[in-house]
Design a protein around this motif. Sequence first.
Motif, PDB file in Angstrom:
ATOM      1  N   GLY A 141       0.879  -1.168   0.000  1.00 45.02           N
ATOM      2  CA  GLY A 141       0.000   0.000   0.000  1.00 45.02           C
ATOM      3  C   GLY A 141       0.913   1.212   0.000  1.00 45.02           C
ATOM      4  O   GLY A 141       1.692   1.409  -0.938  1.00 45.02           O
TER       5      GLY A 141
ATOM      6  N   VAL B 289      -3.297   9.393  10.833  1.00 38.74           N
ATOM      7  CA  VAL B 289      -2.923   9.989   9.546  1.00 38.74           C
ATOM      8  C   VAL B 289      -3.844   9.428   8.462  1.00 38.74           C
ATOM      9  O   VAL B 289      -4.497   8.404   8.663  1.00 38.74           O
ATOM     10  CB  VAL B 289      -1.451   9.695   9.164  1.00 38.74           C
ATOM     11  CG1 VAL B 289      -0.473  10.341  10.127  1.00 38.74           C
ATOM     12  CG2 VAL B 289      -1.188   8.189   9.069  1.00 38.74           C
TER      13      VAL B 289
ATOM     14  N   GLY C 163      -4.534  -0.969   2.385  1.00 39.22           N
ATOM     15  CA  GLY C 163      -3.473  -1.202   3.375  1.00 39.22           C
ATOM     16  C   GLY C 163      -3.979  -0.952   4.783  1.00 39.22           C
ATOM     17  O   GLY C 163      -3.741  -1.741   5.703  1.00 39.22           O
TER      18      GLY C 163
ATOM     19  N   THR D 281      -6.604  -0.952  10.866  1.00 39.99           N
ATOM     20  CA  THR D 281      -6.269   0.402  11.352  1.00 39.99           C
ATOM     21  C   THR D 281      -7.464   1.028  12.080  1.00 39.99           C
ATOM     22  O   THR D 281      -8.601   0.939  11.631  1.00 39.99           O
ATOM     23  CB  THR D 281      -5.810   1.272  10.162  1.00 39.99           C
ATOM     24  OG1 THR D 281      -4.596   0.707   9.660  1.00 39.99           O
ATOM     25  CG2 THR D 281      -5.578   2.713  10.563  1.00 39.99           C
ATOM     26  N   HIS D 282      -7.168   1.680  13.194  1.00 37.83           N
ATOM     27  CA  HIS D 282      -8.221   2.228  14.059  1.00 37.83           C
ATOM     28  C   HIS D 282      -7.891   3.658  14.463  1.00 37.83           C
ATOM     29  O   HIS D 282      -6.731   4.084  14.406  1.00 37.83           O
ATOM     30  CB  HIS D 282      -8.333   1.368  15.329  1.00 37.83           C
ATOM     31  CG  HIS D 282      -7.094   1.434  16.166  1.00 37.83           C
ATOM     32  ND1 HIS D 282      -6.962   2.282  17.236  1.00 37.83           N
ATOM     33  CD2 HIS D 282      -5.905   0.783  16.071  1.00 37.83           C
ATOM     34  CE1 HIS D 282      -5.765   2.140  17.774  1.00 37.83           C
ATOM     35  NE2 HIS D 282      -5.096   1.244  17.081  1.00 37.83           N
TER      36      HIS D 282
ATOM     37  N   PHE E 292      -6.746  -7.061  -3.293  1.00 37.22           N
ATOM     38  CA  PHE E 292      -8.010  -6.372  -3.564  1.00 37.22           C
ATOM     39  C   PHE E 292      -7.887  -5.523  -4.819  1.00 37.22           C
ATOM     40  O   PHE E 292      -6.973  -4.695  -4.925  1.00 37.22           O
ATOM     41  CB  PHE E 292      -8.376  -5.430  -2.411  1.00 37.22           C
ATOM     42  CG  PHE E 292      -8.866  -6.121  -1.179  1.00 37.22           C
ATOM     43  CD1 PHE E 292     -10.080  -6.783  -1.187  1.00 37.22           C
ATOM     44  CD2 PHE E 292      -8.126  -6.090  -0.009  1.00 37.22           C
ATOM     45  CE1 PHE E 292     -10.547  -7.413  -0.036  1.00 37.22           C
ATOM     46  CE2 PHE E 292      -8.581  -6.718   1.140  1.00 37.22           C
ATOM     47  CZ  PHE E 292      -9.794  -7.386   1.120  1.00 37.22           C
TER      48      PHE E 292
HETATM   49  C1  LIG Z   1       2.672   7.863  10.738  1.00 35.87           C
HETATM   50  C2  LIG Z   1       1.806   6.642  10.956  1.00 35.87           C
HETATM   51  C3  LIG Z   1       0.602   6.791  11.607  1.00 35.87           C
HETATM   52  C4  LIG Z   1      -0.208   5.658  11.824  1.00 35.87           C
HETATM   53  N1  LIG Z   1      -1.379   5.824  12.515  1.00 35.87           N
HETATM   54  C5  LIG Z   1      -2.143   4.744  12.793  1.00 35.87           C
HETATM   55  C6  LIG Z   1      -3.340   4.868  13.554  1.00 35.87           C
HETATM   56  O1  LIG Z   1      -3.727   5.960  13.979  1.00 35.87           O
HETATM   57  N2  LIG Z   1      -4.061   3.745  13.804  1.00 35.87           N
HETATM   58  C7  LIG Z   1      -3.656   2.517  13.377  1.00 35.87           C
HETATM   59  O2  LIG Z   1      -4.340   1.525  13.658  1.00 35.87           O
HETATM   60  N3  LIG Z   1      -2.536   2.368  12.632  1.00 35.87           N
HETATM   61  C8  LIG Z   1      -1.781   3.451  12.341  1.00 35.87           C
HETATM   62  N4  LIG Z   1      -0.639   3.296  11.598  1.00 35.87           N
HETATM   63  C9  LIG Z   1      -0.366   1.985  11.011  1.00 35.87           C
HETATM   64  C10 LIG Z   1      -0.923   1.921   9.583  1.00 35.87           C
HETATM   65  O3  LIG Z   1      -2.239   2.409   9.501  1.00 35.87           O
HETATM   66  C11 LIG Z   1      -0.961   0.447   9.103  1.00 35.87           C
HETATM   67  O4  LIG Z   1       0.318  -0.097   9.195  1.00 35.87           O
HETATM   68  C12 LIG Z   1      -1.496   0.324   7.664  1.00 35.87           C
HETATM   69  O5  LIG Z   1      -1.607  -1.032   7.333  1.00 35.87           O
HETATM   70  C13 LIG Z   1      -0.586   0.972   6.654  1.00 35.87           C
HETATM   71  O6  LIG Z   1      -1.239   1.076   5.420  1.00 35.87           O
HETATM   72  P1  LIG Z   1      -0.398   1.138   4.072  1.00 35.87           P
HETATM   73  O7  LIG Z   1      -1.295   1.563   2.967  1.00 35.87           O
HETATM   74  O8  LIG Z   1       0.837   1.909   4.273  1.00 35.87           O
HETATM   75  O9  LIG Z   1      -0.125  -0.408   3.844  1.00 35.87           O
HETATM   76  P2  LIG Z   1       1.209  -1.252   3.808  1.00 35.87           P
HETATM   77  O10 LIG Z   1       1.945  -1.057   5.066  1.00 35.87           O
HETATM   78  O11 LIG Z   1       1.911  -0.966   2.533  1.00 35.87           O
HETATM   79  O12 LIG Z   1       0.558  -2.709   3.769  1.00 35.87           O
HETATM   80  C14 LIG Z   1      -0.200  -3.188   4.856  1.00 35.87           C
HETATM   81  C15 LIG Z   1      -0.843  -4.527   4.495  1.00 35.87           C
HETATM   82  O13 LIG Z   1      -1.888  -4.309   3.555  1.00 35.87           O
HETATM   83  C16 LIG Z   1      -1.702  -5.163   2.441  1.00 35.87           C
HETATM   84  N5  LIG Z   1      -2.254  -4.520   1.243  1.00 35.87           N
HETATM   85  C17 LIG Z   1      -1.969  -3.315   0.731  1.00 35.87           C
HETATM   86  N6  LIG Z   1      -2.676  -3.115  -0.399  1.00 35.87           N
HETATM   87  C18 LIG Z   1      -3.424  -4.221  -0.593  1.00 35.87           C
HETATM   88  C19 LIG Z   1      -4.365  -4.633  -1.590  1.00 35.87           C
HETATM   89  N7  LIG Z   1      -4.703  -3.870  -2.646  1.00 35.87           N
HETATM   90  N8  LIG Z   1      -4.943  -5.851  -1.459  1.00 35.87           N
HETATM   91  C20 LIG Z   1      -4.652  -6.675  -0.421  1.00 35.87           C
HETATM   92  N9  LIG Z   1      -3.760  -6.330   0.536  1.00 35.87           N
HETATM   93  C21 LIG Z   1      -3.168  -5.111   0.455  1.00 35.87           C
HETATM   94  C22 LIG Z   1      -0.192  -5.360   2.366  1.00 35.87           C
HETATM   95  O14 LIG Z   1       0.168  -6.514   1.651  1.00 35.87           O
HETATM   96  C23 LIG Z   1       0.137  -5.498   3.836  1.00 35.87           C
HETATM   97  O15 LIG Z   1      -0.091  -6.795   4.284  1.00 35.87           O
HETATM   98  C24 LIG Z   1       0.195   4.387  11.366  1.00 35.87           C
HETATM   99  C25 LIG Z   1       1.431   4.241  10.697  1.00 35.87           C
HETATM  100  C26 LIG Z   1       2.225   5.363  10.509  1.00 35.87           C
HETATM  101  C27 LIG Z   1       3.566   5.201   9.834  1.00 35.87           C
END
Ligand SMILES: Cc1cc2nc3c(=O)[nH]c(=O)nc-3n(C[C@H](O)[C@H](O)[C@H](O)COP(=O)(O)OP(=O)(O)OC[C@H]3O[C@@H](n4cnc5c(N)ncnc54)[C@H](O)[C@@H]3O)c2cc1C
Length: 393
Positions: free
Chosen positions: A45, A105, A112, A118-119, A169
């Motif tokens: 993601g 954020v 992702g 994510t919550h 997805f």
């Molecule tokens: C600055 C920061 C703030 C954050 N705040 C919060 C918060 O407030 N609450 C919370 O709960 N988390 C929080 N997080 C964590 C973040 O929301 C999760 O780690 C989230 O999964 C990241 O999404 P991403 O798009 O970067 O996915 P990635 O980290 O790139 O991937 C996450 C997962 O999703 C899968 N994925 C991605 N795209 C697809 C697709 N199209 N189909 C199937 N699977 C897919 C990937 O394979 C992987 O397993 C935060 C992280 C950071 C760095």
Amino acid sequence: MSEWSNWSGSVRFTPAAVVVPENEEELARIIRRAGDEKQTVRVSGAGHSSTPLVQTPDILVSMKNFNGFVARDGATIAIRGGTMLTEANEIFLEHGLALENLGDVDLQALAGAIGTGTHGTGRNLRTMSNHLVGGRLVNGKGEIVDFSIKDDPDFTLAARVALGTLGIFTELRLKLVPAFHLHRKEWCTHIEDCMVNLDKLIASNRNFDFYWYPRSDEAKLRTLNIPGTGPKDIPYAWCQKERTGWSGDVIPRSRGNKFDEIEYWLPIENGPPCFEEIRQRIKDVHRKDVGWRVLYRTVAADEAMLSGAYGRASATISMHHNASLPHDAFFRDIEPYLTKYGGRPHWGKKHYQTATNLKQLYPRWDHFQGIRRSMDPEGVFMNAYLRTIFEEG
Ligand SMILES: Cc1cc2nc3c(=O)[nH]c(=O)nc-3n(C[C@H](O)[C@H](O)[C@H](O)COP(=O)(O)OP(=O)(O)OC[C@H]3O[C@@H](n4cnc5c(N)ncnc54)[C@H](O)[C@@H]3O)c2cc1C
């Protein structure tokens, strides 16, 4: 091939190939070929997870060609599987709709954020994954699967938090709520006052969380309420900032400094005693090296099989540390305080758990594993890290 890095820089790898499929059929062909050649396929993601979920020596899929609005049916919007959360929020708002809550954020991809549960915060508010009522994915056999909560509730409850292990997805269908404004206030107080009043703060605000700062013992409180509701004053705290706007504009905050993070979900009643033990431990042992905040939030119970809030209203506690400094000793030392209180790790953040422990924490673990194996019998989506969390021994 160039090196891939996650947001914080703590996960780095170089895949043999990055593929950017144009459509579902091309994605299905890529997955089938990878299966034939015993290669591992992962999808990224926005790279905001700090566990090696997207790491692969072989094929990394970028979904940047799968972007934007597909269709609307009442309060349900179908959106393409690579859409970023910021853009998704804009699309929802154009339709007068919104997610009922957001995390800190909005920089993740929607798939992702959903994929790791994510919550945000709020005693009556569930994770973002719970909006998922259907969608399309390409599974590990290269088949296109169209699912819905109506026709296949169990599959949907597995797909809501699946770490990209059931398939990729290509479309997400989300049941949303009418768009709404929130009044956000940020307050400062002493941690003792916050803890004495914690239950009331959680109960009287739509969204409430606090940050504790170990070196000053200050707490920064954040309250968000529908304008005209919620407490006007908090007698023991002073308001430093306030703002009103659409939920998607006022819930997320900006994140300048990069950090790594460990976060656990606890049964809500275990939140305060667990926090107090951690607070004491940080003061006794880590305060010299760690000045970063500890964040305390609440989340409503849900039914998604691998959700941290599965079957129980939860308090979440997260420790942060500067990404340029070593976090391992700190996080490893704190983790037993979280597991002792029945904590489940956040899938997108650092933790040190493996399948043997994890399976005890999720009542529908075996059911999820059955669905996962049926979608991906050859383990095309299983990287080394996922094997440690899903496979025992
Ligand atoms: C600055 C920061 C703030 C954050 N705040 C919060 C918060 O407030 N609450 C919370 O709960 N988390 C929080 N997080 C964590 C973040 O929301 C999760 O780690 C989230 O999964 C990241 O999404 P991403 O798009 O970067 O996915 P990635 O980290 O790139 O991937 C996450 C997962 O999703 C899968 N994925 C991605 N795209 C697809 C697709 N199209 N189909 C199937 N699977 C897919 C990937 O394979 C992987 O397993 C935060 C992280 C950071 C760095």
